[in-house]
Design an enzyme around this catalytic site. Structure first.
Site, PDB file in Angstrom:
ATOM      1  N   GLY A  45       0.695  -1.183  -0.019  1.00  0.00           N
ATOM      2  CA  GLY A  45       0.020   0.024  -0.064  1.00  0.00           C
ATOM      3  C   GLY A  45       0.839   1.256   0.013  1.00  0.00           C
ATOM      4  O   GLY A  45       1.960   1.099   0.547  1.00  0.00           O
ATOM      5  N   GLN A  50       2.809  10.224   0.960  1.00  0.00           N
ATOM      6  CA  GLN A  50       4.079   9.394   1.123  1.00  0.00           C
ATOM      7  C   GLN A  50       4.956   9.750  -0.169  1.00  0.00           C
ATOM      8  O   GLN A  50       6.254   9.728  -0.061  1.00  0.00           O
ATOM      9  CB  GLN A  50       4.038   7.775   1.018  1.00  0.00           C
ATOM     10  CG  GLN A  50       3.473   7.315   2.345  1.00  0.00           C
ATOM     11  CD  GLN A  50       3.472   6.152   2.559  1.00  0.00           C
ATOM     12  OE1 GLN A  50       2.581   5.405   1.976  1.00  0.00           O
ATOM     13  NE2 GLN A  50       4.416   5.352   3.001  1.00  0.00           N
ATOM     14  N   CYS A  92       6.253   0.210   7.118  1.00  0.00           N
ATOM     15  CA  CYS A  92       5.612   1.327   6.274  1.00  0.00           C
ATOM     16  C   CYS A  92       6.651   1.859   5.180  1.00  0.00           C
ATOM     17  O   CYS A  92       7.972   1.755   5.833  1.00  0.00           O
ATOM     18  CB  CYS A  92       5.389   2.465   7.337  1.00  0.00           C
ATOM     19  SG  CYS A  92       4.831   3.876   6.203  1.00  0.00           S
ATOM     20  N   LEU A  93       6.355   2.110   4.128  1.00  0.00           N
ATOM     21  CA  LEU A  93       7.581   2.540   3.208  1.00  0.00           C
ATOM     22  C   LEU A  93       8.294   3.835   3.597  1.00  0.00           C
ATOM     23  O   LEU A  93       9.532   4.109   3.147  1.00  0.00           O
ATOM     24  CB  LEU A  93       6.972   2.498   1.759  1.00  0.00           C
ATOM     25  CG  LEU A  93       6.312   1.292   1.187  1.00  0.00           C
ATOM     26  CD1 LEU A  93       6.090   1.484  -0.254  1.00  0.00           C
ATOM     27  CD2 LEU A  93       7.615   0.348   0.840  1.00  0.00           C
ATOM     28  N   HIS A 134      -4.145   1.555   7.951  1.00  0.00           N
ATOM     29  CA  HIS A 134      -2.842   2.192   7.871  1.00  0.00           C
ATOM     30  C   HIS A 134      -2.871   3.331   6.692  1.00  0.00           C
ATOM     31  O   HIS A 134      -2.482   4.428   7.073  1.00  0.00           O
ATOM     32  CB  HIS A 134      -1.994   1.016   7.347  1.00  0.00           C
ATOM     33  CG  HIS A 134      -0.428   1.559   7.393  1.00  0.00           C
ATOM     34  ND1 HIS A 134       0.525   1.113   8.391  1.00  0.00           N
ATOM     35  CD2 HIS A 134       0.092   2.191   6.352  1.00  0.00           C
ATOM     36  CE1 HIS A 134       1.645   1.545   7.805  1.00  0.00           C
ATOM     37  NE2 HIS A 134       1.406   2.315   6.714  1.00  0.00           N
ATOM     38  N   GLU A 135      -3.581   3.178   5.633  1.00  0.00           N
ATOM     39  CA  GLU A 135      -3.384   3.779   4.375  1.00  0.00           C
ATOM     40  C   GLU A 135      -4.117   5.286   4.594  1.00  0.00           C
ATOM     41  O   GLU A 135      -4.053   6.266   4.503  1.00  0.00           O
ATOM     42  CB  GLU A 135      -3.690   3.437   3.049  1.00  0.00           C
ATOM     43  CG  GLU A 135      -2.858   2.182   2.543  1.00  0.00           C
ATOM     44  CD  GLU A 135      -1.340   2.446   2.941  1.00  0.00           C
ATOM     45  OE1 GLU A 135      -0.977   3.557   2.707  1.00  0.00           O
ATOM     46  OE2 GLU A 135      -0.523   1.600   2.924  1.00  0.00           O
ATOM     47  N   HIS A 138      -2.698   7.547   7.037  1.00  0.00           N
ATOM     48  CA  HIS A 138      -1.640   8.390   6.267  1.00  0.00           C
ATOM     49  C   HIS A 138      -2.437   9.619   5.606  1.00  0.00           C
ATOM     50  O   HIS A 138      -1.978  10.868   5.922  1.00  0.00           O
ATOM     51  CB  HIS A 138      -1.174   7.660   5.053  1.00  0.00           C
ATOM     52  CG  HIS A 138       0.009   6.833   5.225  1.00  0.00           C
ATOM     53  ND1 HIS A 138       1.170   7.485   5.670  1.00  0.00           N
ATOM     54  CD2 HIS A 138       0.439   5.596   5.208  1.00  0.00           C
ATOM     55  CE1 HIS A 138       2.253   6.630   6.034  1.00  0.00           C
ATOM     56  NE2 HIS A 138       1.846   5.457   5.624  1.00  0.00           N
TER      57      HIS A 138
END
Ligand SMILES: [Zn+2]
Length: 169
Positions: A45, A50, A92-93, A134-135, A138
């Site tokens: 994701g 991000q 997480c990226l 999670h997304e 963000h």
């Protein structure tokens, strides 16, 4: 095109993303680039903040690009209902190499627009539910370290500061 992924503590990651109102070619290009960026980093994701775009857009693909039917685009998403609990490891990226257990709802029902602006509803359980939460976090400027226990958060922040000092973050 693979986009640059911002790392914590970039301030854009803590901003609330603006709603999307134009469903145009520019949006389609951004979504295609976001999938390419997520796949290039083996991420399931990715949220627009991000990649430095403070808008309410996220892409999800639990198959990491192997199954086109699993590609999900969530625009202006919101969680309608949530049920149960799960406590599993997340990454997480924007936090390379950091993996910690986070408490999330087991099942959520979401509502979102697709890239044409059509509203849809969808249920997710387990990993997909975690990914939705999670997304969507963000898009509200909430990072997964703020879903960790206070102890884990401070240990993680200390680890990041050490990596920063060593020039590895
Ligand atoms: Zn993330």
């Amino acid at each position: 095109m693979v986009l640059k992924i911002l790392k914590y503590p970039d301030p854009i990651l803590s901003e609330r993303g603006a709603p999307v109102t134009e469903f145009d070619d520019e949006l389609k290009k951004l979504i295609a680039d976001m999938f390419e960026t997520a796949y290039a980093s083996q991420g399931i994701g990715l949220a627009a903040p991000q990649v430095g775009v403070s808008k309410r857009i996220t892409v999800i693909d639990l198959s990491l690009g192997k199954d086109p039917e699993q590609r999900l685009v969530l625009i202006n998403p919101e969680i309608l209902t949530s049920e149960g609990k799960q406590y599993e490891e997340e990454g997480c990226l924007s936090f390379p190499e950091i993996h910690e257990k986070v408490s999330r709802a087991f099942r959520v029902r979401i509502r979102a627009q697709d890239e044409k602006g059509e509203w849809f509803e969808m249920d997710g359980e387990e990993l997909l539910s975690r990914c939705f939460q999670h997304e969507i976090d963000h898009l509200d400027g909430v990072l997964f370290i703020f879903r960790m226990s206070a102890l884990k958060r401070s240990l993680t922040q200390r680890r990041i500061r050490k990596l920063q000092r060593e020039g590895e973050w």
